[in-house]
Motif scaffolding. Structure first.
Motif, PDB file in Angstrom:
ATOM      1  N   ARG A  22     -52.572  96.194  69.773  1.00 27.51           N
ATOM      2  CA  ARG A  22     -52.679  95.225  70.950  1.00 27.51           C
ATOM      3  C   ARG A  22     -51.310  94.554  71.376  1.00 27.51           C
ATOM      4  O   ARG A  22     -51.146  94.005  72.481  1.00 27.51           O
ATOM      5  CB  ARG A  22     -53.664  94.051  70.756  1.00 27.51           C
TER       6      ARG A  22
ATOM      7  N   THR B 294     -46.895  86.626  76.606  1.00 26.36           N
ATOM      8  CA  THR B 294     -45.754  87.078  76.414  1.00 26.36           C
ATOM      9  C   THR B 294     -44.870  86.291  75.813  1.00 26.36           C
ATOM     10  O   THR B 294     -44.582  85.192  76.513  1.00 26.36           O
ATOM     11  CB  THR B 294     -45.553  88.025  77.675  1.00 26.36           C
TER      12      THR B 294
ATOM     13  N   ASN C  48     -51.961  91.511  73.849  1.00 21.75           N
ATOM     14  CA  ASN C  48     -53.147  91.424  74.601  1.00 21.75           C
ATOM     15  C   ASN C  48     -54.578  91.257  73.833  1.00 21.75           C
ATOM     16  O   ASN C  48     -54.356  91.594  72.489  1.00 21.75           O
ATOM     17  CB  ASN C  48     -53.271  92.796  75.430  1.00 21.75           C
ATOM     18  N   SER C  49     -55.581  91.141  74.466  1.00 13.80           N
ATOM     19  CA  SER C  49     -56.926  91.001  73.782  1.00 13.80           C
ATOM     20  C   SER C  49     -56.758  89.961  72.507  1.00 13.80           C
ATOM     21  O   SER C  49     -57.215  90.464  71.316  1.00 13.80           O
ATOM     22  CB  SER C  49     -57.305  92.247  73.535  1.00 13.80           C
TER      23      SER C  49
ATOM     24  N   ARG D  15     -45.460  91.551  74.000  1.00 14.18           N
ATOM     25  CA  ARG D  15     -46.531  91.345  74.712  1.00 14.18           C
ATOM     26  C   ARG D  15     -47.949  91.586  74.001  1.00 14.18           C
ATOM     27  O   ARG D  15     -48.090  92.289  73.039  1.00 14.18           O
ATOM     28  CB  ARG D  15     -46.705  92.419  75.780  1.00 14.18           C
TER      29      ARG D  15
ATOM     30  N   SER E 260     -53.998  87.045  76.980  1.00 11.49           N
ATOM     31  CA  SER E 260     -52.749  87.652  76.881  1.00 11.49           C
ATOM     32  C   SER E 260     -51.843  86.502  76.875  1.00 11.49           C
ATOM     33  O   SER E 260     -51.750  85.529  77.631  1.00 11.49           O
ATOM     34  CB  SER E 260     -52.337  88.874  77.882  1.00 11.49           C
TER      35      SER E 260
END
Length: 115
Positions: free
Chosen positions: A59, A18, A76-77, A74, A16
């Protein structure tokens, strides 16, 4: 008036990150902020916009911090296909051109996802 995207880097698949978009010389309060990316050899694509219909796209999640005058993305994955230069841009916050027209662009931040 400047925009700066930051927070990119190298991550492994599944990780991940950000990203942050900060502004110098103006407040985001009066603008929509969009996140975009451009992968090698591909056209730029829009990911999310702060005043769009959704704050989440798969995501990816966009958010604002008014106190910090910062907009975040953000992610993710992460997958290798997410490898790209990520940009933020601002445009009118209200009216028909909100999240449709972007006038000020920041320098991008590179995200590299390894398999």
């Amino acid at each position: 008036v400047q925009l700066q995207a930051s927070g990119g880097g190298s991550v492994e698949t599944g990780g991940s990150l950000t990203l942050s978009c900060t502004a110098s010389g103006f407040r985001f309060d009066f603008y929509s902020v969009g996140w975009f990316r451009q992968a090698p050899g591909k056209e730029r694509e829009e990911i999310l916009c702060t005043d769009g219909s959704d704050a989440v796209k798969g995501r990816f999640t966009i958010s604002r911090d008014k106190d910090k005058n910062t907009v975040y993305l953000r992610m993710n994955s992460l997958r290798p296909e997410d490898t790209a230069v990520y940009y933020c841009a601002t445009g009118p916050r209200w009216g028909t051109e909100s999240c449709r027209r972007f006038d000020t662009w920041g320098q991008g931040t590179l995200v590299t996802v390894s398999s």
